[in-house]
Enzyme design. Structure first.
Site, PDB file in Angstrom:
ATOM      1  N   ALA A 137     -95.353 -25.553 -32.199  1.00  0.00           N
ATOM      2  CA  ALA A 137     -96.313 -26.007 -33.518  1.00  0.00           C
ATOM      3  C   ALA A 137     -96.106 -27.378 -33.344  1.00  0.00           C
ATOM      4  O   ALA A 137     -96.950 -27.978 -33.912  1.00  0.00           O
ATOM      5  CB  ALA A 137     -95.712 -25.429 -34.706  1.00  0.00           C
ATOM      6  N   ASP A 179     -76.935 -17.689 -38.739  1.00  0.00           N
ATOM      7  CA  ASP A 179     -75.928 -17.535 -39.773  1.00  0.00           C
ATOM      8  C   ASP A 179     -76.726 -17.674 -41.197  1.00  0.00           C
ATOM      9  O   ASP A 179     -76.072 -17.059 -42.345  1.00  0.00           O
ATOM     10  CB  ASP A 179     -74.796 -18.468 -39.891  1.00  0.00           C
ATOM     11  CG  ASP A 179     -73.994 -18.331 -38.629  1.00  0.00           C
ATOM     12  OD1 ASP A 179     -73.937 -17.310 -38.005  1.00  0.00           O
ATOM     13  OD2 ASP A 179     -73.257 -19.327 -38.274  1.00  0.00           O
TER      14      ASP A 179
END
Length: 319
Positions: A22, A128
């Site tokens: 992107a 995480d």
């Protein structure tokens, strides 16, 4: 602004490639020259740069890992290392830098701006999901699907052998992956760094489930809360029978990103380029609700992100 660079740093996360794609394609569409930095901050210090054209990022959205490769760079943690990196950036005429990574990577980006006024924008990518001010980081959804699939398979064999399985997942400081995986798989127990574990209560719960006729038990533990072997020792002593241990390890980082991660990564990549073009720097792209926003990097990193205690209680009640 005519020339920008993009790097991936720290632990890899599924969706990093989509973010790189992107940044490159959106940047090129806006008349920018886009430079890829190989091997994260190590490559930034060494000047390991490659010009990326539109065609160079074709077909990478569906790939796990990062085509730019990544590393953990001890040298960059020093002022001297960051000065070398800044010199490389200026030497090559780079006017803006997009950093894709977790807490350490984003801290490094902020220091480049603070110490050398390098225009930086961060994109949170870590399985995480421990970065503040953003609901979701790139890679989390794919990781959760990987863990869910593994646990479902383990439940099959756990039922066949009437055993208890202890599954260790990633999460040194955050129990997000363990909590969400435990919730969606119906684990009997979830052990996370944020909540102290009472092994006696845990053993009593497993034994009670056995008395009620349940023939398998799944305990999911975040690596930062305890090792699976420690949990096994405590439980076997109390329940009186052997457990089995599975440590999922780095398989959680790999694999083709889910549709959700691809969409998030592509959107964040576009927003990062827009932020640079707008002159809004030393910011991180964050997802809040269903909207992408720009937040100061250090404000995000200094905001402690904790697991949802209510969701933890719900997972316990539904197991």
């Amino acid at each position: 602004m005519k020339k920008i660079a993009v790097l991936t740093s720290g632990g890899d996360a599924p969706g990093m490639n989509a973010a790189v794609r992107a940044v490159v394609r959106y940047g090129v569409r806006h008349g920018l020259e886009v430079i890829g930095v190989r091997r994260g901050y190590s490559g930034l210090i060494d000047g390991d740069f490659v010009k990326l054209e539109y065609k160079d990022v074709a077909g990478i959205t569906e790939k796990g890992g990062t085509i730019l490769r990544t590393s953990r760079c001890e040298e960059f943690k020093t002022e001297e290392g960051r000065e070398l990196a800044a010199k490389q950036i200026k030497k090559h005429g780079i006017e803006g830098l997009v950093v894709i990574g977790g807490e350490g990577s984003l801290t490094g980006a902020h220091l480049l701006y603070e110490e050398h006024k390098i225009p930086v924008v961060g994109i949170p990518a870590t399985i995480d999901n421990d970065i503040g001010l953003t609901d979701m980081c790139i890679g989390v959804d794919t990781c959760l699907n990987t863990v869910m699939d593994a646990v479902q398979k383990l439940k099959d064999t756990a039922s066949s052998h009437e055993r208890a399985f202890i599954v260790e997942v990633m999460g040194r400081h955050s129990g997000y992956i363990a909590l969400m995986a435990g919730l969606v798989t119906g684990a009997e127990a979830i052990i996370v760094p944020e909540i102290p574990v009472d092994y006696s209560q845990l053993a009593d719960r497993i034994l009670e489930e056995r008395r009620r006729g349940k023939i398998n038990s799944i305990i999911i533990v975040a690596e930062g809360a305890a090792s699976a072997y420690t949990v096994a020792r405590h439980l076997e002593y109390r329940i009186g029978y052997e457990t089995r241990i599975t440590i999922l390890g780095h398989v959680q980082r790999g694999g083709s990103p889910t549709a959700s991660d691809r969409r998030l990564a592509l959107s964040m990549g576009v927003e990062a380029v827009d932020a640079l073009l707008d002159g809004e720097v030393d910011v991180m792209i964050a997802l809040q609700g269903n909207k992408l926003v720009r937040v100061p990097i250090m404000e995000a990193l200094s905001t402690k992100k904790t697991i949802d205690k209510k969701l933890y209680e719900i997972a316990y009640m539904l197991s």
